[in-house]
Design a protein around this motif. Structure first.
Motif, PDB file in Angstrom:
ATOM      1  N   UNK A   1      -4.632   6.230   0.202  1.00  0.00           N
ATOM      2  CA  UNK A   1      -3.809   5.046  -0.033  1.00  0.00           C
ATOM      3  C   UNK A   1      -4.178   4.354  -1.333  1.00  0.00           C
ATOM      4  N   UNK A   2      -3.146   3.888  -2.042  1.00  0.00           N
ATOM      5  CA  UNK A   2      -3.317   3.071  -3.238  1.00  0.00           C
ATOM      6  C   UNK A   2      -2.815   1.676  -2.925  1.00  0.00           C
ATOM      7  N   UNK A   3      -3.563   0.681  -3.370  1.00  0.00           N
ATOM      8  CA  UNK A   3      -3.165  -0.704  -3.143  1.00  0.00           C
ATOM      9  C   UNK A   3      -2.638  -1.303  -4.445  1.00  0.00           C
ATOM     10  N   UNK A   4      -1.559  -2.048  -4.354  1.00  0.00           N
ATOM     11  CA  UNK A   4      -1.053  -2.783  -5.513  1.00  0.00           C
ATOM     12  C   UNK A   4      -1.962  -3.979  -5.736  1.00  0.00           C
ATOM     13  N   UNK A   5      -2.665  -3.976  -6.869  1.00  0.00           N
ATOM     14  CA  UNK A   5      -3.601  -5.053  -7.160  1.00  0.00           C
ATOM     15  C   UNK A   5      -2.948  -6.189  -7.942  1.00  0.00           C
ATOM     16  N   UNK A   6      -1.883  -5.906  -8.657  1.00  0.00           N
ATOM     17  CA  UNK A   6      -1.078  -6.938  -9.308  1.00  0.00           C
ATOM     18  C   UNK A   6       0.364  -6.475  -9.344  1.00  0.00           C
ATOM     19  N   UNK A   7       1.237  -7.304  -8.830  1.00  0.00           N
ATOM     20  CA  UNK A   7       2.649  -6.945  -8.728  1.00  0.00           C
ATOM     21  C   UNK A   7       3.481  -7.701  -9.759  1.00  0.00           C
ATOM     22  N   UNK A   8       4.688  -7.173  -9.974  1.00  0.00           N
ATOM     23  CA  UNK A   8       5.721  -7.879 -10.730  1.00  0.00           C
ATOM     24  C   UNK A   8       5.319  -8.209 -12.161  1.00  0.00           C
TER      25      UNK A   8
ATOM     26  N   UNK B   1       0.836  -1.189   0.000  1.00  0.00           N
ATOM     27  CA  UNK B   1       0.000   0.000   0.000  1.00  0.00           C
ATOM     28  C   UNK B   1       0.875   1.244   0.000  1.00  0.00           C
ATOM     29  N   UNK B   2       0.487   2.233  -0.809  1.00  0.00           N
ATOM     30  CA  UNK B   2       1.232   3.481  -0.939  1.00  0.00           C
ATOM     31  C   UNK B   2       0.334   4.636  -0.516  1.00  0.00           C
ATOM     32  N   UNK B   3       0.834   5.518   0.342  1.00  0.00           N
ATOM     33  CA  UNK B   3       0.088   6.706   0.737  1.00  0.00           C
ATOM     34  C   UNK B   3       0.740   7.919   0.100  1.00  0.00           C
ATOM     35  N   UNK B   4      -0.084   8.730  -0.581  1.00  0.00           N
ATOM     36  CA  UNK B   4       0.439   9.854  -1.348  1.00  0.00           C
ATOM     37  C   UNK B   4       0.344  11.156  -0.565  1.00  0.00           C
TER      38      UNK B   4
END
Length: 319
Positions: free
Chosen positions: A158-165, A150-153
């Motif tokens: 907050x933005x959540x990574x829904x698919x990584x890599x 999760x990234x907070x700007x």
């Protein structure tokens, strides 16, 4: 290396940027990876990101085979959600309306100069350094890996990574569910619109006819009550005339850009309403005309025309 990538990223028009998940996500066959992030197949159509990047004139670092970038890629739904909050019909209208420089700053806030896989992010600490420069230094994203990435700007959402890599030869893409809002790009009204926690405040500002003032050149400092703060006095607010509502709102506004480091504890703070309040410390709170202090929940949310400090209570002036 960082400076070279930053200059390249900010300097050259993108020939075509679209991110595909099906062609490369999760593949162990390195021979089938796209050579660069730009060459990730366009089959999954990150159309809003492509349109924004094209208008902003970004991309050579994404095409540089010697680069090793990380790109946090918002979906089309994420772009449409931000557009709606900012008052645009959709992502296309938002991209058409925002200046290329604003889009460049927003998108560079989604890029790291080095490749960070999901596993790397798990050990990266509490912040990530982006390619976006603000106030003479690289802007950061707050990072949490509890319950996913999760990234907070800068607007405190907050933005959540829904698919990584989603891998490419020169970097990695992580798909996220919101557009990250950087500091110093959107104006005070837009920053409040971008955070759903301020929707009541935004509505009150529009009702009082203060939107153009708070979106103007400034600089201004806004002590911004949350929706919960307004809900606590909803019956009081409902009974205010437009002139009284305007006075309440301007009691939350100070002329000039006043960062938390500029506040003198215990000294009167003069507001645009012509009345003052006092900030006290440990913890930070504001004393107004009522017997209940207003807790300051967060400070120094930087807009293009000022700064926002978040309040847990609506300040009440003498009406």
């Amino acid at each position: 290396m960082y400076d070279r990538l930053k200059r390249a990223f900010l300097g050259v028009a993108v020939a075509g940027l679209a991110l595909s998940l099906t062609a490369c996500g999760g593949s162990d066959d390195e021979d089938h990876l796209p050579a660069t992030v730009v060459e990730v197949a366009q089959t999954n159509g990150f159309n809003a990101l492509l349109a924004a990047a094209t208008k902003a004139g970004l991309g050579s670092a994404l095409s540089d085979p010697k680069a090793n970038l990380t790109v946090f890629a918002p979906t089309d739904a994420a772009f449409n959600a931000l557009a709606t909050r900012l008052g645009f019909a959709d992502a296309t209208a938002m991209v058409n309306a925002l200046p290329a420089s604003a889009l460049s700053n927003i998108l560079s806030y989604h890029v790291l100069a080095t490749r960070r896989s999901a596993a790397d992010l798990g050990t990266a600490g509490s912040s990530l350094t982006t390619l976006y420069q603000f106030d003479g230094r690289a802007a950061t994203l707050a990072l949490s890996t509890s319950g996913g990435v999760n990234l907070t700007d800068a607007v405190l959402t907050a933005a959540k990574v829904s698919q990584a890599d989603v891998n490419a030869g020169n970097g990695v893409v992580h798909v996220i569910d919101k557009v990250l809002v950087p500091p110093g790009v959107l104006n005070l009204v837009q920053m409040a619109q971008a955070n759903p926690a301020f929707s009541t405040l935004v509505g009150a500002v529009k009702q009082a006819g203060l939107e153009s003032t708070l979106a103007g050149a400034g600089p201004l400092t806004v002590f911004a009550p949350t929706n919960e703060a307004f809900a606590a006095i909803s019956s009081t607010v409902a009974g205010l005339s437009t002139a009284q509502l305007s006075k309440v709102l301007t009691y939350h506004v100070v002329a000039g850009r006043v960062l938390s480091s500029d506040i003198t504890l215990g000294a009167p703070v003069n507001t645009v309403a012509g009345q003052s309040f006092v900030v006290q410390g440990s913890p930070l709170r504001i004393v107004d005309t009522t017997s209940t202090a207003a807790p300051i929940a967060a400070t120094d949310v930087r807009a293009s025309n000022g700064v926002i400090h978040v309040l847990g209570k609506v300040l009440i002036p003498t009406l």
